[in-house]
Each structure stands twice: as structure tokens, then as C-alpha cells.
Design a protein around this motif. Structure first.
Motif, PDB file in Angstrom:
ATOM      1  N   ILE A 124      -3.532   7.055   2.583  1.00 12.07           N
ATOM      2  CA  ILE A 124      -3.070   5.809   2.421  1.00 12.07           C
ATOM      3  C   ILE A 124      -3.758   5.577   4.003  1.00 12.07           C
ATOM      4  O   ILE A 124      -3.969   6.964   4.910  1.00 12.07           O
ATOM      5  N   ALA A 158       2.242   6.021   7.303  1.00 19.06           N
ATOM      6  CA  ALA A 158       1.158   5.819   6.505  1.00 19.06           C
ATOM      7  C   ALA A 158       0.650   7.149   7.299  1.00 19.06           C
ATOM      8  O   ALA A 158       0.486   8.412   5.983  1.00 19.06           O
ATOM      9  N   ILE A 213       0.385  -0.686   0.110  1.00 21.07           N
ATOM     10  CA  ILE A 213       0.196   0.140   0.168  1.00 21.07           C
ATOM     11  C   ILE A 213       0.911   1.208  -0.133  1.00 21.07           C
ATOM     12  O   ILE A 213       0.373   1.945  -0.800  1.00 21.07           O
ATOM     13  N   ALA A 235       1.491   4.147  -2.765  1.00 21.64           N
ATOM     14  CA  ALA A 235       0.892   5.539  -2.895  1.00 21.64           C
ATOM     15  C   ALA A 235       2.385   6.523  -2.820  1.00 21.64           C
ATOM     16  O   ALA A 235       1.492   7.671  -3.638  1.00 21.64           O
TER      17      ALA A 235
END
Length: 378
Positions: free
Chosen positions: A298, A310, A281, A285
Motif C-alpha cells: 500500500i 497502511a 485502498i 489491499a
């Protein structure tokens, strides 16, 4: 400095994140693996104790029985040989030698009876202590076997044989003692010149010795049956020991395989959910940010360092988005101002161009007028 209500909440959230950090999760994984190791170790200890218990049972029960039978055979042989020596004595004047041999015979009979009673009742039971009015227990103590050598109660099948051994051996003792007594009487009567009575006593002694030998052979036969039975039981116990050992090994192997598979699956799930998925992830991003899509956010709720990273990415994207927005607004504003200036310039340019054209037209008109005036003068 006074703390606001928001500060304790932030502190609790930090503590929660610290508790659910990747390090703690790795520690839990290690604990799970160690737990499997502890279980395997525990089962191994239990298994080894079972093997030890079976081995102790074999040694404690069957070896004591075999040793007791060995002592019975040795003692009966000593008594039989002493009896044969007594019967070989040919002079009543050798009564002192006969008396010393009778002591050996009596000791062997007592010792044999003590071991037969131990096989029948078990050497640590009240029945053994009370057998023969305590004589067997006294012999056992005199031999130094009390507490040092334990004979277990024999099994039911061999109990029948040992019962027969006891009956046959006691018959053997009685016949042997009677034969010895008649042999002594034969020697005495012969020395007194009572030949007929002496020969009669000798004949009776020989008959009793023959019967005693027959009882002795039957005693040995029953003892051999016990030995064979104990050997079979020992073999079965050994097979049981091997079977138990095999079961324990298979159990430990199965737990090792299951533990390895569970640890592998747990590790894969752990790495997938805690490391791989959040990392994927974050990489996605970062690519979005590289493409200028700073509105990407995120969403991670792992309560660990990955969520902190994040959140840092989101904060950075928010600041870049705000900066880009401000920059675009400023560029738009400056562009608008420049556009206005260009329009004004174009207007001025058009005015200046129009003025020059007009000036050129006026100049031509002046020139035309001058030409006309000149023509009129001529």
C-alpha cells in the motif's frame, strides 16, 4: 542512554505526522466553517451599523427639523393670540394687562426667531451663536436646549424657504409691534378726548394688523412647504433604509449560500482525499491479502493515521510473505527428502521383489533336480 542521529529524525517525522493527523485536518475544516460564520457575523454587524447610521441620520436631522417647525408654529400662535388680546383691550387703564401681554408677545417672538435661526444655521454652529448679536443663543440656553436638542443644518432647497420665513416673520413682528403701539396711542388719545387723532391711530393700527396677518399667512405657507419637503425627504430616507436593509440581507444570504456550497465541496473533497480514498485502498489491499497475495504493498503519503495504518498493513504483509516463503522452502525441502526416501524404498522394494522371484526360480530348479534324481534311481 545516548540517542542516535536517527532518533531525532524519527521524532521529527512523528511530529509532522501528528501535525497532519486526521484530527488536525478535521480541526482545519471546523476553522473554515467558523471562518465563514465570522465573516457572516462581521457583515451583519457592518450592515446593522449602516442601518443604525441611516436611522440616526433620519431621527437626528429630520425629526429635529419637524420638532423645530412645531415649536415655531406653537410660539407664533402664542404671540398672535397675545397680540389679538392686546388689540381687544378697550381701556387705556388696562395698561398693566397690556404690558403683561406684551411680555408674552416678546418672548414668543424671541423663541420663534431662535428656532428659525437654528433651522437656518444649525444649533451647534458659530453662525447660530453669533446671530442677532448672540440673542438667539441666549434664548436657546435659557430654554435648556444647549446640548440637549440639536438641530441640523437644513438642506439647500429648504434653506430658501426658511430664509423667506425669517424675512416674512421679522416683517410680521415689526408690523405687529407697530400695530400694538398705535393701538395704545389710540386708547390714550381717546381717553384724552382727541377723537380725530385717536380714530386716525386706530385706522393705522388696523391697516398694520391686516398687513401683519398677511405676512403671518405667508410665513405659515412657507413653513408648510418645508414640512412637505421634509416629509418627502423622510420618505426617501426610509426607502433608502429599506433598500440598504434589503441589500444587506441579500449579501448575507449570498454569503450563506456560497459558504454552504464551499463548505460542502470542501467537506466532500476532504472526506474523499482524507477518508474515502485511503479507506478504499486499504480495503482493496485487505482483499488481496485474503487471496494470498502477500506481495501487495500500500502506497499512501498522507502523513496521518491512514498512512500509519497502511504502514502497519505493509509490515504485516511483509511478515506474512516471509513466513509463507520460509514455510514453502521448508515444505519443498521436506518434500525433497521424502522423495529421496521413496526412491530408496522403491529400489529396495524392487530388490526384494527380484530376490523373491529368484528364490522361487531356485526352488523350482531344486524341485526339478530332485525329480530327476528320483527318476534315475528308479
Amino acid at each position: 542512554m545516548l540517542s542516535t542521529p536517527a532518533q531525532p529524525m524519527e521524532k521529527r517525522q512523528k511530529n509532522i505526522k501528528r501535525f497532519f493527523s486526521v484530527q488536525w485536518k478535521m480541526l482545519m475544516l471546523v476553522i473554515v466553517v467558523i471562518g465563514f460564520g465570522v465573516v457572516i457575523g462581521f457583515l451583519s454587524i457592518v450592515g446593522f451599523r449602516q442601518i443604525e447610521a441611516i436611522s440616526t441620520h433620519i431621527v437626528k436631522e429630520y425629526s429635529s427639523i419637524m420638532k423645530s417647525i412645531h415649536e415655531v408654529l406653537l410660539s407664533t400662535d402664542i404671540g398672535r393670540l397675545a397680540t389679538e388680546q392686546i388689540l381687544d383691550v378697550d381701556r387705556y387703564s388696562q395698561i398693566e394687562e397690556i404690558n403683561s401681554l406684551e411680555v408674552i408677545v416678546d418672548d414668543s417672538f424671541k423663541k420663534t426667531n431662535a428656532f428659525i435661526a437654528a433651522l437656518t444655521w444649525g444649533s451647534e454652529t458659530d453662525a447660530f451663536r453669533e446671530s442677532s448679536n448672540g440673542a438667539n443663543d441666549a434664548v436657546w440656553t435659557d430654554l435648556g436646549l444647549r446640548g440637549a436638542f440639536v438641530v441640523m443644518v437644513i438642506d439647500k432647497l429648504n434653506a430658501q424657504f426658511i430664509g423667506q420665513v425669517s424675512i416674512l416673520y421679522n416683517g410680521f413682528i415689526k408690523k405687529t409691534l407697530d400695530a400694538i403701539e398705535l393701538h395704545l396711542e389710540f386708547l390714550r388719545l381717546r381717553d384724552e378726548g382727541k377723537t380725530v387723532a385717536a380714530l386716525e391711530a386706530e385706522e393705522q393700527s388696523r391697516v398694520l394688523i391686516t398687513e401683519a396677518r398677511h405676512l403671518y399667512d405667508l410665513t405659515l405657507h412657507n413653513l408648510s412647504e418645508i414640512v412637505n419637503s421634509v416629509e418627502i425627504l423622510t420618505e426617501k430616507a426610509g426607502q433608502e433604509l429599506l433598500l440598504t436593509e434589503s441589500k444587506i440581507q441579500n449579501r448575507i444570504l449570498a454569503i450563506l449560500v456560497v459558504g454552504f456550497l464551499v463548505s460542502l465541496i470542501f467537506s466532500m473533497l476532504f472526506s474523499q482525499s482524507i477518508i474515502m480514498k485511503p479507506t478504499t485502498i486499504l480495503i482493496s489491499a485487505a482483499k488481496e491479502y485474503g487471496a494470498g497475495k502477500f506481495d501487495t504493498r500500500i502506497n499512501l503519503n498522507t502523513n496521518d493515521e491512514m498512512q500509519e495504518l497502511a504502514d502497519a498493513f505493509n509490515g504485516m504483509a511483509e511478515r506474512l510473505s516471509n513466513y509463507t516463503g520460509d514455510l514453502e522452502a521448508e515444505v519443498k525441502e521436506r518434500t525433497g527428502e521424502i522423495s529421496k526416501q521413496i526412491v530408496e524404498y522403491e529400489k529396495l522394494n524392487k530388490f526384494m521383489v527380484g530376490r523373491e522371484v529368484r528364490m522361487a526360480e531356485l526352488k523350482r530348479e531344486i524341485d526339478d533336480l530332485k525329480e530327476k534324481v528320483k527318476n534315475k534311481q528308479t
